[in-house]
Motif scaffolding. Structure first.
Motif, PDB file in Angstrom:
ATOM      1  N   LYS A  31       0.834  -1.208   0.000  1.00  0.00           N
ATOM      2  CA  LYS A  31       0.000   0.000   0.000  1.00  0.00           C
ATOM      3  C   LYS A  31       0.870   1.261   0.000  1.00  0.00           C
ATOM      4  O   LYS A  31       0.562   2.233  -0.669  1.00  0.00           O
ATOM      5  CB  LYS A  31      -0.954   0.003   1.188  1.00  0.00           C
ATOM      6  N   SER A  35       1.110   4.109  -3.034  1.00  0.00           N
ATOM      7  CA  SER A  35       0.557   5.435  -2.719  1.00  0.00           C
ATOM      8  C   SER A  35       1.219   6.501  -3.589  1.00  0.00           C
ATOM      9  O   SER A  35       2.323   6.320  -4.092  1.00  0.00           O
ATOM     10  CB  SER A  35       0.757   5.768  -1.241  1.00  0.00           C
ATOM     11  N   ARG A 118      -2.774   6.194   9.299  1.00  0.00           N
ATOM     12  CA  ARG A 118      -4.099   6.114   8.670  1.00  0.00           C
ATOM     13  C   ARG A 118      -4.182   4.867   7.777  1.00  0.00           C
ATOM     14  O   ARG A 118      -5.153   4.114   7.824  1.00  0.00           O
ATOM     15  CB  ARG A 118      -4.352   7.390   7.867  1.00  0.00           C
ATOM     16  N   LYS A 119      -3.150   4.641   6.960  1.00  0.00           N
ATOM     17  CA  LYS A 119      -3.122   3.460   6.084  1.00  0.00           C
ATOM     18  C   LYS A 119      -3.131   2.169   6.909  1.00  0.00           C
ATOM     19  O   LYS A 119      -3.805   1.197   6.557  1.00  0.00           O
ATOM     20  CB  LYS A 119      -1.888   3.476   5.178  1.00  0.00           C
ATOM     21  N   GLU A 121      -4.367   1.739   9.944  1.00  0.00           N
ATOM     22  CA  GLU A 121      -5.699   1.565  10.533  1.00  0.00           C
ATOM     23  C   GLU A 121      -6.705   1.078   9.491  1.00  0.00           C
ATOM     24  O   GLU A 121      -7.512   0.191   9.776  1.00  0.00           O
ATOM     25  CB  GLU A 121      -6.173   2.868  11.161  1.00  0.00           C
ATOM     26  N   GLU A 122      -6.651   1.648   8.281  1.00  0.00           N
ATOM     27  CA  GLU A 122      -7.556   1.223   7.208  1.00  0.00           C
ATOM     28  C   GLU A 122      -7.320  -0.250   6.878  1.00  0.00           C
ATOM     29  O   GLU A 122      -8.270  -1.026   6.718  1.00  0.00           O
ATOM     30  CB  GLU A 122      -7.323   2.065   5.948  1.00  0.00           C
ATOM     31  N   MET A 123      -6.072  -0.626   6.772  1.00  0.00           N
ATOM     32  CA  MET A 123      -5.729  -1.983   6.415  1.00  0.00           C
ATOM     33  C   MET A 123      -6.151  -2.964   7.514  1.00  0.00           C
ATOM     34  O   MET A 123      -6.708  -4.025   7.229  1.00  0.00           O
ATOM     35  CB  MET A 123      -4.227  -2.092   6.176  1.00  0.00           C
ATOM     36  N   ALA A 125      -8.562  -2.561   9.686  1.00  0.00           N
ATOM     37  CA  ALA A 125     -10.022  -2.651   9.669  1.00  0.00           C
ATOM     38  C   ALA A 125     -10.482  -3.565   8.531  1.00  0.00           C
ATOM     39  O   ALA A 125     -11.387  -4.382   8.704  1.00  0.00           O
ATOM     40  CB  ALA A 125     -10.634  -1.258   9.521  1.00  0.00           C
ATOM     41  N   GLU A 126      -9.836  -3.432   7.387  1.00  0.00           N
ATOM     42  CA  GLU A 126     -10.184  -4.264   6.224  1.00  0.00           C
ATOM     43  C   GLU A 126      -9.917  -5.737   6.516  1.00  0.00           C
ATOM     44  O   GLU A 126     -10.770  -6.597   6.292  1.00  0.00           O
ATOM     45  CB  GLU A 126      -9.361  -3.800   5.024  1.00  0.00           C
TER      46      GLU A 126
END
Length: 161
Positions: A31, A35, A118-119, A121-123, A125-126
């Motif tokens: 990721k 980016s 942020r990346k 946390e997003e990952m 959660a996914e």
């Protein structure tokens, strides 16, 4: 300890490391590489992790970073030098002990940390969203148990020194 139990623990630990690396670390670095963040393009593979560590504690001694990432003193020194030259971190003397150096993030480093966090946390959660709530609670409980046991082992080994 029973040799069969020890073997089972070693194999489970190895599988855990492989799966964790595959699911979290490899995906995280993919990721980052994908980016469009130009500042991230300046970093090599290990540097985002170091920025995440520094950002999470605000100030840290280089030796502590080395312990976390498993780097020897000279490699770590080169990495911190590189991050400092690129404007991500700064060094300062510890006000309580002038012999010690503390590393912290610059504004550029903070921006990078915010983006990486942020990346991450997003990952998370996914990935963690792929399992049921009970599995997630079990996973959390298992990690707590692993950390408790590893801390006991670390403490026992430190006391032997």
């Amino acid at each position: 300890m029973d040799p069969e139990c020890a073997k089972k623990v070693r194999l489970m630990d190895l599988e855990f490391r492989v799966l964790h690396n595959k699911l979290f670390e490899d995906r995280f670095f993919q990721k980052i590489a994908a980016s469009q963040n130009s500042e991230l393009k300046e970093l090599n593979k290990n540097q985002p992790l170091v920025i995440m560590i520094i950002g999470s504690v605000k100030e840290i001694m280089p030796s502590t970073i080395g312990t976390y990432v498993g780097m020897d003193r000279s490699s770590l020194s080169r990495m911190v030098d590189s991050l400092e030259e690129k404007g991500f971190v700064r060094r300062k003397n510890d006000p309580e002990d002038r012999r010690k150096v503390l590393i912290s993030l610059t504004e550029k480093g903070e921006r990078c940390y915010d983006f990486l966090n942020r990346k991450s946390e997003e990952m998370a959660a996914e990935i963690l969203g792929l399992v049921e709530e009970q599995d997630l609670r079990d996973f959390e409980k298992g990690l707590e148990t692993m950390l408790r046991v590893l801390r006991k082992i670390d403490s026992a080994m430190e006391s032997r020194k």
